[in-house]
Design an enzyme around this catalytic site. Structure first.
Site, PDB file in Angstrom:
ATOM      1  N   SER A  89      -9.475   1.724   2.798  1.00 24.31           N
ATOM      2  CA  SER A  89      -8.595   2.481   1.925  1.00 24.31           C
ATOM      3  C   SER A  89      -7.544   1.610   1.234  1.00 24.31           C
ATOM      4  O   SER A  89      -6.808   2.088   0.378  1.00 24.31           O
ATOM      5  CB  SER A  89      -7.875   3.554   2.755  1.00 24.31           C
ATOM      6  OG  SER A  89      -7.090   2.962   3.793  1.00 24.31           O
ATOM      7  N   SER A 136     -10.083  -0.822   6.936  1.00 18.12           N
ATOM      8  CA  SER A 136      -9.494  -0.577   5.622  1.00 18.12           C
ATOM      9  C   SER A 136      -8.707  -1.732   5.023  1.00 18.12           C
ATOM     10  O   SER A 136      -8.286  -1.655   3.874  1.00 18.12           O
ATOM     11  CB  SER A 136      -8.601   0.667   5.676  1.00 18.12           C
ATOM     12  OG  SER A 136      -9.380   1.825   5.790  1.00 18.12           O
ATOM     13  N   LYS A 146       0.858  -1.186   0.000  1.00 17.33           N
ATOM     14  CA  LYS A 146       0.000   0.000   0.000  1.00 17.33           C
ATOM     15  C   LYS A 146       0.895   1.237   0.000  1.00 17.33           C
ATOM     16  O   LYS A 146       1.887   1.289   0.736  1.00 17.33           O
ATOM     17  CB  LYS A 146      -0.903  -0.032   1.235  1.00 17.33           C
ATOM     18  CG  LYS A 146      -1.933   1.074   1.306  1.00 17.33           C
ATOM     19  CD  LYS A 146      -2.843   0.875   2.513  1.00 17.33           C
ATOM     20  CE  LYS A 146      -3.901   1.949   2.643  1.00 17.33           C
ATOM     21  NZ  LYS A 146      -4.794   1.711   3.809  1.00 17.33           N
TER      22      LYS A 146
END
Length: 459
Positions: A155, A179, A82
């Protein structure tokens, strides 16, 4: 064996073939990069693809494995990060215009650990701006491999979509209110929010210091465990446990509610029936004060995030997406008394969870009340609260929680949420592996196949 067959092998099977010489880290990495090139124009799962670095790391892994140097299960395995984990020499944007040209000089701790384990970094995955629930228009939404008109979630949506689509074998995510687990649910993969503090966050951009967790996203709980072992530097026994006689709580407050889609509830109830047929003992559970979790999450998250962004939102307000800036501004209005009360509530909620889990191995609930929507809801409105309603309580308590795929509604994945006691991450993963085997719901999205480039090295 086709290229797609190879790119959807388990990490253990891939590693066995590397060590047997029937597959090559170089060829698998090359095929992974080709698949990214083919599919990511639709998915938008990556912000940065590190092709040259990946090939260098794959070549080094191949040399080492051939010479008898074995760094463990991730040696030579393509993974992704990420894009809020610092990578020395590779830009780290946090999905934000403000950091669009930011190139760290030092790796995050988890990146160092992955490098030392011989993992191959294929890229930095797309994410909601600063992990705060909003897509920045400069980077755009990550689309869902099961239906590219829908979101992959947030996210950590880029990590979940990349894993689901065969663009990497596992990926790092972060989780502040769901997330990791919400994108895992939407994309039909396995995502673990570990026990708070188990995975170090040094070099990972913070959203909320007291709620943030780092953890693995993979195509199975067993693969997630292999990534977690490296991230946490801890050996885990996640041999799938037998389900006969296992006592599992069913969190009644989270089965229903006005936001619950009937199809999601139906998939969850079918999973419970399968568990009962396998001999598990299911116990209805209710948790005191659980209905206060939505408000408490925001009373912690909003002010902590606003402190982090205080200077930038004053000096560069127009560089934020409109709704991200709105949420940051809201945080300055949260009273200190409300924040302290929310922190005290967290302690009570953790105690209430432990009381409810007495004599039980874990708690079960749906991960999200609906399948992947077309767009991500705003964190600070009612839809955002409803989306995170079943995941956020374990951010408040810090307990480990895992989402696994339970089946499909509207031809889209539905997540099953497993909550375990603190430091029982291996228990959650072993139970997840057993449930995955029982339900048989882990599938490959019906994406375009690509020409085989591995036939000469695969058997």
């Amino acid at each position: 064996m086709t290229t797609e067959d190879v790119l959807f092998l388990s990490i253990a099977e891939l590693g066995a073939r590397f060590r047997a010489g029937s597959l090559s880290p170089v060829d698998v990495t090359r095929a992974t990069l080709q698949r990214i090139e083919q599919l990511d124009t639709v998915l938008n799962a990556f912000i940065t693809v590190t092709g040259d670095l990946a090939m260098e790391q794959a070549e080094a892994a191949e040399r080492e494995l051939r010479s008898g140097v074995d760094r463990g299960p991730l040696h030579g395995v393509p993974v992704a990060l990420k894009d809020l984990a610092d990578t020395a020499g590779v830009r780290t944007t946090c999905g934000a215009r403000i950091l669009s040209d930011h190139v760290p000089t030092v790796d995050a701790t988890v990146v160092t650990r992955l490098r030392e384990a011989g993992a191959v970094l294929v890229g930095k995955t797309n994410m909601l701006e600063f992990a705060y629930g909003i897509v920045h228009p400069d980077f755009g939404q990550t689309n869902n491999p099961w239906d590219p008109t829908r979101t992959a979630g947030g996210s950590s949506g880029g990590s979940a979509a990349a894993v689901a689509a065969g663009l990497c074998f596992a990926a790092l995510g972060t989780d502040t209110g769901g997330s990791i687990r919400i994108p895992a649910s939407y994309c039909g993969v396995s995502g673990l929010k570990p026990t708070y503090g188990l995975v170090p966050l040094d070099g990972i951009f913070a959203l909320s210091w007291s709620l943030d967790h780092g953890g693995p996203i993979a195509r199975s709980s067993e693969d997630a465990a292999l990534l977690l072992e490296v991230l946490a530097q801890r050996t885990l026994d996640v041999t799938p446990r037998g389900l006969k006689g296992v006592r599992l709580g069913v969190l009644e407050e989270h089965i229903d509610g006005p936001e619950m889609e009937p199809g999601v509830r139906e998939v969850f109830m079918r999973a419970l029936e399968a568990l009962k047929d396998a001999g598990a003992h299911l116990v209805p559970v209710r948790i005191d004060e659980l209905d206060a979790a939505d408000a408490a999450l925001m009373d912690v998250l909003l002010p902590e995030a606003s402190v982090i962004h205080e200077r930038w939102v004053r000096e560069r307000p127009d560089d934020y997406a409109k709704d991200t800036r709105m949420q940051i501004e809201l945080g300055f209005d949260v009273r200190g008394v409300a924040h302290v009360k929310a922190q005290r509530y967290r302690q009570r909620l953790a105690a209430n969870f432990l009381d409810a889990m007495h004599g039980l191995v874990a708690l079960l609930s749906p991960t999200v009340a609906w399948v992947a929507p077309h767009e991500d809801p705003v964190v600070a409105d009612e839809a955002g609260a409803a989306e995170a309603r079943r995941t956020a309580p374990t951010n408040l308590t810090g307990f480990p929680a895992l989402s696994v795929n339970a089946g499909f509604s509207q031809q889209l994945p539905v997540g099953l949420h497993i909550t375990a006691r603190p430091n029982d991450d291996a228990v959650a993963l072993a139970l997840g592996a057993a449930i995955e085997r029982l339900l048989g719901a882990n599938r490959v999205p019906p994406l375009l196949d690509m020409p085989s480039v591995l036939e000469r090295t695969s058997g």
